[in-house]
Design a protein around this motif. Structure first.
Motif, PDB file in Angstrom:
ATOM      1  N   THR A   9       1.440  -1.427  -0.213  1.00 43.60           N
ATOM      2  CA  THR A   9      -0.113  -0.029   0.209  1.00 43.60           C
ATOM      3  C   THR A   9       0.968   1.319  -0.081  1.00 43.60           C
ATOM      4  O   THR A   9       2.156   1.405   0.571  1.00 43.60           O
ATOM      5  CB  THR A   9      -0.873   0.005   1.165  1.00 43.60           C
ATOM      6  OG1 THR A   9      -0.230   0.204   2.610  1.00 43.60           O
ATOM      7  CG2 THR A   9      -2.213  -1.731   1.737  1.00 43.60           C
ATOM      8  N   PRO A  10       0.323   2.643   0.069  1.00 45.11           N
ATOM      9  CA  PRO A  10       0.929   3.427  -0.113  1.00 45.11           C
ATOM     10  C   PRO A  10       1.768   3.737   1.181  1.00 45.11           C
ATOM     11  O   PRO A  10       2.908   5.199   0.997  1.00 45.11           O
ATOM     12  CB  PRO A  10       0.485   5.107  -0.633  1.00 45.11           C
ATOM     13  CG  PRO A  10      -0.905   4.002  -0.623  1.00 45.11           C
ATOM     14  CD  PRO A  10      -0.724   2.686  -0.715  1.00 45.11           C
ATOM     15  N   THR A  11       1.042   3.469   2.226  1.00 47.24           N
ATOM     16  CA  THR A  11       1.768   3.611   3.440  1.00 47.24           C
ATOM     17  C   THR A  11       2.504   1.990   4.634  1.00 47.24           C
ATOM     18  O   THR A  11       3.004   3.012   5.486  1.00 47.24           O
ATOM     19  CB  THR A  11       0.067   3.915   4.665  1.00 47.24           C
ATOM     20  OG1 THR A  11      -0.765   2.796   4.884  1.00 47.24           O
ATOM     21  CG2 THR A  11      -0.166   5.006   4.477  1.00 47.24           C
ATOM     22  N   ALA A 250       8.825   8.642  -5.737  1.00 45.96           N
ATOM     23  CA  ALA A 250       7.574   9.251  -6.179  1.00 45.96           C
ATOM     24  C   ALA A 250       8.009  10.497  -7.047  1.00 45.96           C
ATOM     25  O   ALA A 250       7.486  11.361  -7.893  1.00 45.96           O
ATOM     26  CB  ALA A 250       7.308  10.545  -5.301  1.00 45.96           C
ATOM     27  N   MET A 317       6.493   1.759  -6.033  1.00 48.16           N
ATOM     28  CA  MET A 317       5.624   3.434  -6.314  1.00 48.16           C
ATOM     29  C   MET A 317       6.190   3.865  -7.960  1.00 48.16           C
ATOM     30  O   MET A 317       5.638   4.440  -9.188  1.00 48.16           O
ATOM     31  CB  MET A 317       5.922   4.181  -5.267  1.00 48.16           C
ATOM     32  CG  MET A 317       5.588   5.998  -5.470  1.00 48.16           C
ATOM     33  SD  MET A 317       6.552   6.667  -4.414  1.00 48.16           S
ATOM     34  CE  MET A 317       5.129   6.421  -3.002  1.00 48.16           C
ATOM     35  N   THR A 321       2.324   3.413  -9.434  1.00 47.64           N
ATOM     36  CA  THR A 321       1.830   5.281  -9.076  1.00 47.64           C
ATOM     37  C   THR A 321       2.340   6.075  -9.424  1.00 47.64           C
ATOM     38  O   THR A 321       1.583   6.927  -9.858  1.00 47.64           O
ATOM     39  CB  THR A 321       1.898   4.923  -7.098  1.00 47.64           C
ATOM     40  OG1 THR A 321       1.666   4.157  -6.413  1.00 47.64           O
ATOM     41  CG2 THR A 321       0.995   6.107  -6.542  1.00 47.64           C
ATOM     42  N   THR A 322       3.709   6.276  -9.598  1.00 49.14           N
ATOM     43  CA  THR A 322       4.138   7.497  -9.946  1.00 49.14           C
ATOM     44  C   THR A 322       4.269   7.617 -11.279  1.00 49.14           C
ATOM     45  O   THR A 322       3.455   8.625 -11.803  1.00 49.14           O
ATOM     46  CB  THR A 322       5.877   7.716  -9.695  1.00 49.14           C
ATOM     47  OG1 THR A 322       5.756   7.445  -8.212  1.00 49.14           O
ATOM     48  CG2 THR A 322       6.989   8.436 -10.468  1.00 49.14           C
ATOM     49  N   ASP A 330      -4.926   7.894 -10.453  1.00 43.45           N
ATOM     50  CA  ASP A 330      -4.691   7.317  -9.472  1.00 43.45           C
ATOM     51  C   ASP A 330      -3.987   5.812  -9.464  1.00 43.45           C
ATOM     52  O   ASP A 330      -6.018   5.126  -9.351  1.00 43.45           O
ATOM     53  CB  ASP A 330      -5.907   8.018  -8.225  1.00 43.45           C
ATOM     54  CG  ASP A 330      -5.447   7.616  -6.834  1.00 43.45           C
ATOM     55  OD1 ASP A 330      -4.748   7.234  -6.322  1.00 43.45           O
ATOM     56  OD2 ASP A 330      -6.694   8.205  -6.289  1.00 43.45           O
ATOM     57  N   ARG A 332      -3.453   3.645  -6.826  1.00 40.93           N
ATOM     58  CA  ARG A 332      -2.303   3.373  -5.858  1.00 40.93           C
ATOM     59  C   ARG A 332      -3.579   1.522  -5.506  1.00 40.93           C
ATOM     60  O   ARG A 332      -4.635   1.974  -5.320  1.00 40.93           O
ATOM     61  CB  ARG A 332      -2.844   4.000  -4.251  1.00 40.93           C
ATOM     62  CG  ARG A 332      -1.439   5.312  -5.308  1.00 40.93           C
ATOM     63  CD  ARG A 332      -2.074   6.433  -3.540  1.00 40.93           C
ATOM     64  NE  ARG A 332      -3.236   7.121  -4.187  1.00 40.93           N
ATOM     65  CZ  ARG A 332      -3.830   6.777  -3.405  1.00 40.93           C
ATOM     66  NH1 ARG A 332      -4.058   7.684  -1.575  1.00 40.93           N
ATOM     67  NH2 ARG A 332      -5.763   7.436  -3.358  1.00 40.93           N
TER      68      ARG A 332
END
Length: 360
Positions: A9-11, A250, A317, A321-322, A330, A332
């Motif tokens: 996940t992103p976190t 990122a 990422m 994501t990037t 989006d 993610r």
């Protein structure tokens, strides 16, 4: 649908399961997990083909074949990249690929050229290279009607800064690549609106401590996302890790730069009308030995990047994501986002792909 594993996940990485409904991720919960990785579906913003099929001729059937090949290898979102071509081929490709974009097979079209440097043309056909022409570019933008998503330009060419500004005005990503420009010329391109570095290091004047050139200018620009070809050929693993660490995940996007030979045996191939020989999985122009794209998949790029010492969270990422953010998307692994997923085994090989909540 419910899938369990190590969810990137992103976190952070969650050991547990995620639930899918109506094409969206509706829940992510910690708990017992299968021995597999769950990553966001890969997003490739620079690929010329694969599985014996090419995007470079503007043929819709070929494009479907290439997209299907990369989907099997985990790429759920991709741009169809052309090489430098005459206006007629560019226009025909936009029209031929528009239905595929409408269907979601492709996310759009990327023109890698023809507004590139002769000195740094690499595998581009020098016969088709030219300065940006405002009327030509305006006509292509009109024909595209939203299908054209990115254009690679050498900022030192006459009219390049105006072309970059025109693209930005129409919501099309301007990328800097195949450039022999100075540090100052490249930073001027960024100031004009360029936001992507096309396959950083490759097709660019090399770094010199007294004339830092394109690489330093692009790496040091916080608004620029740097494409990286993680195949061990375009970039040494040390260079790959250095660029990823310097830009940050990122601002770094893994790409394949793949040609039709991806997933195919060694042999003779074509890239934009130029003869290419693939030996040991490495594609080179027959005429001068220049690297001619790659035979890479995004899954193989992920394995290479992890092998270079990058963390799985950063690699996910960079692979999804990037590059998605470059396109204004989006992608993610988060509640409410599209259920575009790739499942990898312990050896990071693809075991399953989900797009829009549906197994592929």
């Amino acid at each position: 649908m419910r899938i369990s594993g190590r969810i990137v996940t992103p976190t952070g990485i969650v050991e547990g399961s995620l639930s899918i409904a109506d094409g969206k991720i509706v829940a992510i919960r910690k708990g017992k997990a299968e021995a597999q990785w769950i990553l966001p579906g890969f997003v490739d913003i620079h690929t010329h083909g694969g599985g014996g099929h090419t995007f470079t001729t503007g043929d819709a059937a070929q494009a479907r074949g290439a997209a299907a090949f990369h989907l099997r290898h985990g790429t759920t979102t991709m741009l169809a990249s052309l090489v430098s071509s005459p206006f007629e081929v560019m226009a025909e490709a936009l029209q031929a690929f528009a239905p595929l974009v409408a269907e979601g097979v492709l996310a759009g079209v990327h023109f890698e050229g023809p507004y590139l440097s002769h000195i740094r043309c690499g595998a581009q056909n020098p016969a088709f290279l030219r300065d940006p022409n405002p009327s030509e570019l305006t006509e292509l933008v009109k024909l595209a009607n939203g299908t054209l998503r990115m254009v690679t330009i050498a900022p030192e060419r006459d009219g390049a800064l105006e072309a970059i500004a025109l693209l930005r005005e129409h919501g099309i990503v301007a990328a800097i690549g195949h450039t022999d420009g100075s540090y100052e010329q490249v930073t001027a391109g960024v100031a004009a609106g360029a936001t992507v570095a096309t396959h950083l290091f490759n097709g660019m004047r090399p770094v010199n401590h007294r004339e830092p050139g394109p690489v330093v200018a692009l790496l040091d620009s916080p608004q620029v996302v740097c494409e990286l070809v993680a195949d061990g050929v375009h970039l040494h693993d040390g260079t790959l890790a250095f660029a990823a660490h310097s830009a940050g995940a990122a601002r770094a996007a893994l790409i394949t730069d793949a040609m039709a030979a991806a997933g195919m045996p060694d042999g003779d191939y074509d890239l934009g009308g130029q003869a290419v020989v693939v030996a040991g999985g490495v594609a080179r122009l027959q005429r001068d030995g220049s690297i001619a794209g790659s035979t890479l998949t995004m899954a193989a790029a992920v394995r290479q990047a992890v092998g270079a010492g990058l963390s799985m969270a950063d690699v996910a990422m960079m692979a999804a994501t990037t590059p998605a953010r470059v396109l204004g998307l989006d992608k993610r692994l988060a509640v409410g986002c599209d259920a575009d997923l790739v499942l990898l085994d312990e050896e990071l090989k693809v075991t399953g792909v989900v797009r829009g909540g549906l197994p592929q």
